[in-house]
Write an enzyme that holds these catalytic residues in place. Structure first.
Site, PDB file in Angstrom:
ATOM      1  N   LYS A 162       5.042   9.058  -7.408  1.00 50.30           N
ATOM      2  CA  LYS A 162       4.127   8.723  -8.499  1.00 50.30           C
ATOM      3  C   LYS A 162       3.622  10.014  -9.136  1.00 50.30           C
ATOM      4  CE  LYS A 162      -0.007   5.717  -8.929  1.00 50.30           C
ATOM      5  NZ  LYS A 162      -0.902   4.863  -8.093  1.00 50.30           N
ATOM      6  N   SER A 206      -1.456   0.452  -9.677  1.00 50.41           N
ATOM      7  CA  SER A 206      -1.096   1.455 -10.670  1.00 50.41           C
ATOM      8  C   SER A 206       0.257   2.097 -10.418  1.00 50.41           C
ATOM      9  CB  SER A 206      -2.179   2.541 -10.689  1.00 50.41           C
ATOM     10  OG  SER A 206      -2.287   3.184  -9.432  1.00 50.41           O
ATOM     11  N   SER A 260      -3.049  -0.538  -5.267  1.00 47.64           N
ATOM     12  CA  SER A 260      -1.942  -0.042  -6.086  1.00 47.64           C
ATOM     13  C   SER A 260      -0.651   0.167  -5.320  1.00 47.64           C
ATOM     14  CB  SER A 260      -2.347   1.285  -6.750  1.00 47.64           C
ATOM     15  OG  SER A 260      -3.433   1.091  -7.625  1.00 47.64           O
TER      16      SER A 260
END
Length: 619
Positions: free
Chosen positions: A89, A163, A187
């Site tokens: 990420k 996310s 997330s």
């Protein structure tokens, strides 16, 4: 080697299949990874990526990998992730790669890897890209990014979850064998549920957050996405561990990890909320039925404290902690922040230091209530998400719908819990749905062990690849080896189930694994003058298989257990009928004085039964 690992393209391989290709066929990383520097499956429309590896960077990693292999003498077992492609990420640092947190104006280029990335690369993994996210990891939807909304891998009209949207997408499509996300409010779990993959949210502090852009620094976790539980567990073991660079890092306390019984006791919320989504409710109902079929005991508990704690995360002063992460940018260029994200973090102005302390006191109270509610249970089982929405729906109502998605996730880090999101099944509309196992801190390995059994039982295709669960995993979890942090002990007499000293095992959270027999060269004796009566097991040139029970005893309790064993008995190494070697009860030769040879009975239970039968005979 699994048949899938012999195909031309490695897209969709599990870590085990990558390992098999290198180990069994002599495949080379520069060949298998040759196309990863090209925009394969990731043209401009594939906004799951923010940055892909280029040819020069890939070659540099491959050169380093060759040196690493030479340094260990070509022993692939010392590089457990050798040549395995992974993604991170884009709020996690990789040396020389820009970190943006999905905000170009925030970008910086770190000089060193985040600790978790460094550990994965040291194990041989190859970084192939950085992935899109809800900006500054604020959201559960995957739509709050200047790079656009990341689409669900099963239906592009729907959200991918966030996310960690991009990290879930590239694993679900089999491009990366695994990926790293982060998880503050869910997330690392919601995107797993929406894309039919595994999402491991570790105990806070197990995986270092050094080199990670914070969302709520005191709560953040680095999470792991994978196609299988076994892969996620392997990555966690490689990446995890205490790190002095991270002030929130912590070592697992002695005795914190406990094995589960064969039939675990699982809690579910007494009242479930799906916001009218009957399809999500149906998948969860089927999952609970399947859990019961495995032998698990499933009982309802009051979910009120969980709900109240979940609401505190965004309806309390923790939004001020999110603001702390972006304050410098907000002060100089507030328009650079996504409008929905900015609206959330600006709520920090609504809370005072007094509010923060009051909220922390309430958090502690609710956490105590949650831990008390889970006492006696091995885990809580919840829907990973109560529903799923289209991208258009989230864009029209970005806050309310996002909040709904956190009903079963927001409380976990506030209450210091571990969690594992698992595929559960397909909805009637063709979208995936998941369940999440939630345990107390440091129950990660026990969750994973049960998760592996669950995944084998369900046998769902892997992610969005359509590939079946590899046969070795589909066979389930064998009991040939003890779980980590336990010692497998063979008991032969008074410690057997239902016998007078069995409490010395159960009181130490030992778990019964199986009934089996020793190899054929043992003799069993009924010892003289022992209370309660006890047998002695002795290895001999001639003998017979003797019935034993195998128990997994927590390492931290093993010493105290052994200390209670009186002479002439002790613990040694026994050979089982199938050739396994385990710890078990043995007897010193001096203890055989006056003992009766009862080998012919084949075990202590049969011998006691014969005594009872004799006692019942009429005079």
């Amino acid at each position: 080697m699994n048949a899938a690992a012999s195909q031309t393209s490695p897209i969709g391989w599990t870590i085990a299949q990558w390992q098999a290709a290198y180990r069994d066929t002599g495949a080379q990383p520069d060949v298998l990874l040759a196309d990863y520097a090209a925009p394969q499956d990731s043209g401009p429309e594939d906004n799951a990526w923010i940055r892909r590896v280029d040819r020069a960077t890939l070659d540099e990693q491959l050169d380093g990998l060759r040196l690493m292999l030479a340094a260990v003498g070509g022993d692939l077992t010392r590089l457990p992730l050798y040549g395995v492609p992974f993604a991170i990420k884009d709020n996690i640092d990789a040396a020389g790669w820009p970190t943006t947190a999905a905000c170009p104006e925030f970008a910086y280029t770190p000089g060193e890897d985040a600790t978790v990335v460094q550990r994965l690369r040291a194990a041989g993994a190859i970084l192939i890209g950085k992935t899109n996210l809800d900006q500054f990891a604020t959201g559960l939807v995957g739509t709050r990014s200047p790079h656009g909304a990341v689409a669900n891998t099963f239906n592009p009209d729907y959200v991918s979850g966030g996310s960690s949207s991009g990290s879930a997408s590239v694993v679900a499509r089999g491009i990366a064998a695994f990926s790293l996300g982060t998880d503050t409010a869910g997330s690392g779990r919601v995107p797993a549920g929406f894309n039919n993959i595994v999402g491991l949210k570790p105990t806070r502090g197990w995986l270092s957050t050094a080199g990670v852009v914070p969302a709520c620094r005191s709560l953040d976790c680095v999470s792991i996405f994978a196609l299988t539980v076994a892969d996620a567990e392997l990555v966690a073991e490689v990446a995890g561990g205490y790190d002095e660079r991270d002030p929130y890092s912590r070592a697992m306390p002695a005795g914190a990890a406990l094995p589960w019984p064969r039939a675990p006791r699982l809690a579910v919320p007494a009242t479930l909320e799906f916001f009218g989504d009957a399809q999500a409710a149906a998948v969860f109902e089927d999952a609970v039925r399947a859990l019961k079929e495995t032998g698990a005991q499933v009982e309802a508990i009051d979910f009120t404290p969980f709900n109240e704690l979940a609401a505190l995360l965004y309806q309390g002063p923790w939004v001020a902690e999110r603001f702390a992460a972006v304050q410098a940018l907000w002060e100089t260029n507030p328009d650079a922040i996504h409008p929905v994200v900015r609206g959330i973090v600006e709520q920090a102005a609504n809370y005072s230091a007094l509010d923060a302390f009051k909220a922390e006191y309430r958090r502690a109270e609710l956490t105590r209530q949650i831990h008390q509610a889970l006492a006696g249970f091995d885990a809580l089982v919840v829907p990973t998400s109560p529903s799923i929405y289209t991208i258009a729906q989230l864009q029209a109502d970005p806050v309310t719908l996002n909040s709904r998605l956190g009903v079963y996730t927001n409380f976990a880090n506030l209450a210091d819990l571990s969690a594992l999101a698992l595929p559960a099944g397909m909805r009637a509309d063709g979208l995936p749905s998941g369940i999440t196992l939630i345990g107390l801190a440091w129950q990660d390995r026990a969750l994973a062990r049960f998760g592996r059994l669950w995944q084998a039982q369900r046998g769902l295709p892997l992610g969005a690849t359509g590939a079946p669960l590899p046969a070795a995993l589909n066979a389930g979890l064998d009991t040939a080896s003890a779980p980590i942090d336990t010692v497998r002990v063979a008991v032969v007499g008074a410690h057997l189930t239902g016998m007078p000293l069995n409490h010395q095992l159960t009181s130490r959270h030992a778990v019964l694994v199986e009934q089996t027999r020793t190899a054929g060269d043992y003799r069993l004796y009924a010892l003289a003058n022992t209370k309660p009566p006890k047998p002695g097991l002795v290895k001999s040139e001639s003998g017979a298989p003797i019935e034993v029970e195998l128990w997994d005893v927590p390492v931290t309790a093993f010493g105290a257990f052994v200390a209670e064993i009186p002479a002439p008995l002790g613990i040694g190494t026994l050979e089982l009928q199938d050739g396994r070697l385990v710890k078990g009860f043995i007897c010193e030769p001096r203890g055989l004085d006056g003992a009766r040879d009862i080998t012919a009975f084949g075990g202590w239970r049969a011998y006691l039964a014969s005594l009872n039968a004799t006692a019942r005979q009429p005079l």
